[in-house]
Enzyme design. Structure first.
Site, short mmCIF file in Angstrom:
data_model
loop_
_atom_site.label_atom_id
_atom_site.label_comp_id
_atom_site.label_asym_id
_atom_site.label_seq_id
_atom_site.Cartn_x
_atom_site.Cartn_y
_atom_site.Cartn_z
N ASN A 110 -7.78 2.84 -97.59
CA ASN A 110 -7.50 2.77 -98.88
C ASN A 110 -6.46 1.35 -98.74
OD1 ASN A 110 -6.57 2.75 -101.19
ND2 ASN A 110 -5.13 4.53 -101.17
N TRP A 111 -7.29 0.36 -99.35
CA TRP A 111 -6.56 -1.03 -99.40
C TRP A 111 -5.68 -0.92 -100.76
CZ3 TRP A 111 -11.24 -5.20 -98.63
CH2 TRP A 111 -11.34 -5.19 -97.34
N LYS A 112 -5.80 -0.14 -101.53
CA LYS A 112 -4.63 -0.03 -102.69
C LYS A 112 -5.03 -1.59 -103.33
CE LYS A 112 -1.79 2.92 -100.31
NZ LYS A 112 -0.34 3.56 -100.09
N HIS B 104 -4.39 10.19 -105.90
CA HIS B 104 -3.43 9.69 -105.07
C HIS B 104 -2.00 9.72 -105.54
CE1 HIS B 104 -1.34 6.64 -102.68
NE2 HIS B 104 -2.41 6.88 -101.70
N GLU C 46 0.32 7.83 -105.76
CA GLU C 46 0.54 6.40 -106.68
C GLU C 46 0.04 6.57 -108.15
OE1 GLU C 46 -0.81 3.67 -103.84
OE2 GLU C 46 0.99 4.48 -102.46
N GLU D 10 -1.41 14.11 -98.01
CA GLU D 10 -0.66 12.92 -97.94
C GLU D 10 0.84 13.33 -98.38
OE1 GLU D 10 -2.95 8.81 -97.69
OE2 GLU D 10 -2.27 9.57 -99.80
N GLY E 198 3.95 4.94 -96.41
CA GLY E 198 4.66 3.46 -96.45
C GLY E 198 5.98 3.47 -96.04
N SER F 178 1.31 6.55 -93.33
CA SER F 178 1.90 5.77 -92.21
C SER F 178 0.92 6.06 -90.98
CB SER F 178 3.27 6.46 -91.74
OG SER F 178 4.20 5.71 -93.07
N GLY G 100 -3.57 3.67 -95.25
CA GLY G 100 -3.35 2.46 -96.32
C GLY G 100 -2.93 1.24 -95.74
N GLY G 101 -1.60 0.72 -95.43
CA GLY G 101 -1.24 -0.68 -94.79
C GLY G 101 -1.87 -0.66 -93.55
P1 13P Z 1 0.27 4.05 -95.50
O1 13P Z 1 -0.83 4.21 -94.69
O2 13P Z 1 0.42 2.58 -96.11
O3 13P Z 1 1.47 4.76 -95.49
O4 13P Z 1 -0.33 4.49 -97.04
C1 13P Z 1 -1.13 5.77 -97.17
C2 13P Z 1 -1.74 6.09 -98.30
O5 13P Z 1 -1.03 6.04 -99.41
C3 13P Z 1 -3.47 6.04 -98.08
O6 13P Z 1 -3.99 6.57 -99.27
#
Ligand code: 13P
Length: 229
Positions: free
Chosen positions: A8-10, A85, A87, A154, A160, A192, A213-214
């Site tokens: 997930n590149w966001k 998600h 967010e 999640e 994050g 994470s 994510g990151g």
């Molecule tokens: P991180 O891996 O950056 O914690 O993000 C997780 C996430 O929200 C994946 O959808």
């Protein structure tokens, strides 16, 4: 069991990163899914990976300026779409009922929704996380066939932050979700996930994969995560 490794590149990445990802190597034990910002979908040429989106609108088409419909995503080759998600829930006020509509539309259009659920730090601290997760699932998955979606567990406190639940904690949640939805429900973990902790997480036997994510924004790190399975 084939595991899903979802990036997930966001709202990150660039054309340069898209090009770098064309050299991503497949691991036959995994299905890799890249979910870039939707504007990059036509630029990613799926070879060793499949395409996914990070969100979709709940309608097929219409006067919804700025939105992207499931039909558009399908036309661009998406096989998966992340819905709900945390967010989206927090920053865009999405609730379980809307998420349920989005997931249903994704299925209607032949895609697999990756439906996110997760408890807050307070819910975990106060021992209310099970009720919170079950309530989210009951509403967000209402009337959906459990063979047609993937659940992403999640925990919000883990996204994050570098904080990851223990394998035992994750197993407890998997157990609870399987008891509710049946053994065959697919569940992945997100929050994470990195190249440093993936070997530990990959030990969880009934975990169907990870949502990253990151650490999915760097091809080397992401490749290490794929190769861990
Ligand atoms: P991180 O891996 O950056 O914690 O993000 C997780 C996430 O929200 C994946 O959808």
């Amino acid at each position: 069991m084939e595991r899903l490794v979802v990036a997930n590149w966001k709202m990150n990445g660039s054309i340069k990163l898209v090009q770098e990802f064309h050299s991503l190597q497949n691991n036959p034990k995994t299905t890799t899914i890249i979910c870039p910002p939707s504007c990059y979908l036509p630029l990613l040429k799926p070879s060793s990976f499949k395409l996914g989106a990070q969100n979709c609108h709940q309608a097929e088409k219409g006067a919804f300026t700025g939105e992207v419909s499931p039909a558009h995503l399908k036309e661009l080759g998406c096989q998966y779409v992340i819905v709900g998600h945390s967010e989206r829930r927090t920053l865009f006020q999405e609730n379980d009922s809307l998420i349920n509509q989005k997931a249903a539309q994704a299925i209607e259009h032949g895609m697999i929704p990756i439906v996110c659920v997760g408890e807050t730090y307070l819910e975990r601290q106060e021992g209310r996380f099970k009720q919170a997760l079950l309530a989210q699932m009951d509403r967000a998955l209402h009337n959906l066939d459990s063979q047609k979606y993937v659940i992403a567990y999640e925990p919000i406190w883990s996204i994050g932050t570098g904080l990851v639940p223990t394998n035992k904690d994750i197993e407890e949640v998997l157990e609870m979700i399987h008891a509710r939805l049946g053994r065959s429900a697919k569940i992945i973990y997100g929050g994470s996930v990195t190249d440093k902790n993936i070997l530990t997480l990959s030990q969880i036997s009934n975990l169907d994969g990870v949502l990253v994510g990151g650490a999915s924004l760097n091809i080397k790190t992401f490749q290490t995560i794929i190769d861990a399975f």
